[in-house]
Motif scaffolding. Structure first.
Motif, mmCIF file in Angstrom:
data_model
loop_
_atom_site.group_PDB
_atom_site.id
_atom_site.type_symbol
_atom_site.label_atom_id
_atom_site.label_comp_id
_atom_site.label_asym_id
_atom_site.label_seq_id
_atom_site.Cartn_x
_atom_site.Cartn_y
_atom_site.Cartn_z
ATOM 1 N N PRO A 1 0.724 -9.076 1.063
ATOM 2 C CA PRO A 1 2.175 -9.454 1.529
ATOM 3 C C PRO A 1 3.366 -9.228 0.348
ATOM 4 O O PRO A 1 3.189 -10.602 -0.317
ATOM 5 N N GLY A 2 4.411 -9.454 0.052
ATOM 6 C CA GLY A 2 5.265 -8.990 -1.297
ATOM 7 C C GLY A 2 4.901 -8.500 -2.010
ATOM 8 O O GLY A 2 5.962 -8.853 -3.374
ATOM 9 N N TYR A 3 3.910 -7.549 -2.734
ATOM 10 C CA TYR A 3 3.663 -7.175 -3.563
ATOM 11 C C TYR A 3 3.660 -6.611 -4.097
ATOM 12 O O TYR A 3 3.378 -5.079 -2.634
ATOM 13 N N THR A 4 4.512 -5.177 -4.664
ATOM 14 C CA THR A 4 4.555 -3.772 -5.151
ATOM 15 C C THR A 4 3.582 -3.537 -6.160
ATOM 16 O O THR A 4 4.103 -3.966 -7.277
ATOM 17 N N PRO A 5 2.689 -2.101 -5.740
ATOM 18 C CA PRO A 5 1.728 -2.264 -6.718
ATOM 19 C C PRO A 5 2.332 -1.025 -7.939
ATOM 20 O O PRO A 5 1.785 -1.078 -8.990
ATOM 21 N N GLY A 6 3.875 -0.563 -7.880
ATOM 22 C CA GLY A 6 4.467 0.035 -9.164
ATOM 23 C C GLY A 6 3.428 1.770 -8.812
ATOM 24 O O GLY A 6 3.317 1.752 -10.123
ATOM 25 N N MET A 7 3.046 2.574 -8.092
ATOM 26 C CA MET A 7 2.404 3.283 -7.945
ATOM 27 C C MET A 7 2.897 4.447 -8.738
ATOM 28 O O MET A 7 3.003 5.478 -8.861
ATOM 29 N N GLU A 8 4.534 4.224 -8.808
ATOM 30 C CA GLU A 8 5.214 5.438 -9.229
ATOM 31 C C GLU A 8 4.934 5.401 -10.636
ATOM 32 O O GLU A 8 5.730 6.313 -11.276
ATOM 33 N N GLN A 9 4.960 4.185 -10.907
ATOM 34 C CA GLN A 9 4.074 4.170 -12.596
ATOM 35 C C GLN A 9 3.380 4.786 -12.764
ATOM 36 O O GLN A 9 3.046 5.455 -14.161
ATOM 37 N N LEU A 10 2.168 5.507 -11.771
ATOM 38 C CA LEU A 10 0.832 6.180 -12.562
ATOM 39 C C LEU A 10 1.247 7.495 -12.349
ATOM 40 O O LEU A 10 1.992 8.501 -11.949
ATOM 41 N N ALA B 1 -4.467 -5.003 -5.648
ATOM 42 C CA ALA B 1 -2.974 -4.079 -5.723
ATOM 43 C C ALA B 1 -2.914 -4.532 -7.410
ATOM 44 O O ALA B 1 -1.902 -3.688 -8.317
ATOM 45 N N ASP B 2 -2.777 -5.893 -7.770
ATOM 46 C CA ASP B 2 -2.835 -5.994 -9.164
ATOM 47 C C ASP B 2 -3.203 -5.142 -10.322
ATOM 48 O O ASP B 2 -2.674 -4.998 -11.848
ATOM 49 N N MET B 3 -4.039 -4.702 -10.081
ATOM 50 C CA MET B 3 -4.698 -3.984 -10.681
ATOM 51 C C MET B 3 -4.546 -2.251 -11.116
ATOM 52 O O MET B 3 -4.834 -1.705 -11.482
ATOM 53 N N VAL B 4 -3.749 -2.486 -9.909
ATOM 54 C CA VAL B 4 -3.133 -1.271 -9.863
ATOM 55 C C VAL B 4 -2.570 0.071 -11.544
ATOM 56 O O VAL B 4 -2.991 0.913 -11.559
ATOM 57 N N GLN B 5 -1.983 -0.958 -11.260
ATOM 58 C CA GLN B 5 -0.386 -0.557 -13.006
ATOM 59 C C GLN B 5 -1.557 -0.326 -13.847
ATOM 60 O O GLN B 5 -0.700 0.318 -15.266
ATOM 61 N N LEU C 1 -3.295 9.954 -11.250
ATOM 62 C CA LEU C 1 -3.994 8.574 -10.999
ATOM 63 C C LEU C 1 -3.411 8.937 -8.924
ATOM 64 O O LEU C 1 -3.822 8.503 -8.722
ATOM 65 N N ARG C 2 -2.411 8.737 -9.453
ATOM 66 C CA ARG C 2 -1.660 8.121 -7.421
ATOM 67 C C ARG C 2 -2.128 8.876 -6.818
ATOM 68 O O ARG C 2 -2.515 8.042 -5.916
ATOM 69 N N ASP C 3 -2.834 9.844 -6.845
ATOM 70 C CA ASP C 3 -3.852 10.738 -6.175
ATOM 71 C C ASP C 3 -4.818 10.598 -5.756
ATOM 72 O O ASP C 3 -5.385 10.575 -4.353
ATOM 73 N N ALA C 4 -5.027 9.855 -6.536
ATOM 74 C CA ALA C 4 -6.926 8.811 -6.549
ATOM 75 C C ALA C 4 -6.624 7.769 -5.351
ATOM 76 O O ALA C 4 -7.822 7.163 -5.922
ATOM 77 N N LEU D 1 -3.567 3.707 -0.768
ATOM 78 C CA LEU D 1 -3.547 1.383 -0.516
ATOM 79 C C LEU D 1 -4.040 1.099 1.326
ATOM 80 O O LEU D 1 -3.831 1.824 1.349
ATOM 81 N N ALA D 2 -4.161 0.266 0.773
ATOM 82 C CA ALA D 2 -5.465 -0.651 2.424
ATOM 83 C C ALA D 2 -4.174 -1.714 2.215
ATOM 84 O O ALA D 2 -3.652 -3.195 0.832
ATOM 85 N N THR D 3 -4.454 -2.976 3.187
ATOM 86 C CA THR D 3 -2.782 -3.583 3.209
ATOM 87 C C THR D 3 -4.353 -4.915 3.072
ATOM 88 O O THR D 3 -5.432 -5.109 3.996
ATOM 89 N N MET D 4 -3.700 -6.865 2.615
ATOM 90 C CA MET D 4 -5.090 -7.622 3.312
ATOM 91 C C MET D 4 -3.916 -8.559 3.843
ATOM 92 O O MET D 4 -2.626 -8.865 2.701
ATOM 93 N N PRO D 5 -4.785 -10.108 4.101
ATOM 94 C CA PRO D 5 -3.717 -10.906 4.308
ATOM 95 C C PRO D 5 -3.711 -11.885 2.771
ATOM 96 O O PRO D 5 -4.172 -11.459 1.644
ATOM 97 N N LEU D 6 -2.154 -12.275 2.794
ATOM 98 C CA LEU D 6 -2.405 -13.162 1.195
ATOM 99 C C LEU D 6 -3.312 -14.406 1.038
ATOM 100 O O LEU D 6 -3.246 -15.629 1.453
ATOM 101 N N ILE D 7 -3.838 -14.356 0.447
ATOM 102 C CA ILE D 7 -5.387 -15.189 0.472
ATOM 103 C C ILE D 7 -5.241 -15.761 -1.734
ATOM 104 O O ILE D 7 -5.546 -14.783 -2.443
#
Length: 195
Positions: free
Chosen positions: A133-142, A106-110, A146-149, A152-158
């Protein structure tokens, strides 16, 4: 057929990669996930610690016995710098019946707008952004295209990276349980990250 691509240097591949791939596979309803080691990634200047042959062997060992995961050496065979657009263009010619999903953190989405030929790439494939968890990927800034492409999926914080694993190894600390067992065996046998 829906195929996810997990790209990366995999220097080494670790359990974080495996969990990310499993979460993407389940949540996006993928048929398979292909683990594709990059040859020379465009955004990383330093050379990999392990050779391309060693990184390939670790990927093969990591996915062994998992029917929906497969190792894929396309970029290693292609050589040169690994741009996603170039790779996907070639893959679509070779596998016309497959819809590809590129799996990213998700950190790469922006940062997607900065990718090479991203406008054209977003018309060819979809992206799966793995949220921690606790991270917002910033989709609204895309941009909307790009947003349509991006799905999002979730994964545990590791908190785990290949860099931290190499660091632990160089300090003589164990990396057991941080990498798949067969990968751990290979690292110990080959000495690819030192004693």
């Amino acid at each position: 057929m829906k195929v996810g691509i997990m790209g990366g240097t995999f220097d080494p591949i670790h359990i974080g990669h495996m969990i990310a791939a499993q979460c993407a596979y389940e949540q996006a309803g993928l048929s398979e996930v292909w683990f594709m080691p990059t040859n020379v990634p465009p955004h990383k200047q330093q050379a990999t610690m392990a050779s391309s042959g060693q990184r390939w062997e670790m990927v093969c060992r990591a996915v062994e016995g998992q029917p929906h995961f497969r190792p894929f050496d396309f970029e290693l065979k292609k050589g040169g710098i690994s741009y996603t657009f170039d790779t996907i263009s070639l893959l679509l010619k070779e596998y016309p019946g497959i819809h590809f999903y590129y799996i990213i953190g998700a950190d790469m989405v922006q940062f997607l707008p900065k990718w090479y030929k991203i406008g054209e790439l977003a018309k060819l494939i979809s992206f799966i952004g793995l949220q921690r968890p606790g991270y917002t990927p910033g989709m609204e800034q895309l941009p909307e295209s790009l947003r349509d492409a991006v799905e999002l999926a979730t994964m545990p914080l590791i908190e785990l990276s290949s860099t931290s694993i190499r660091q632990r190894k160089s300090e003589g600390r164990t990396i057991r349980h941080l990498v798949p067992d067969r990968v751990h065996e290979y690292i110990e046998e080959s000495g690819c990250y030192g004693p």
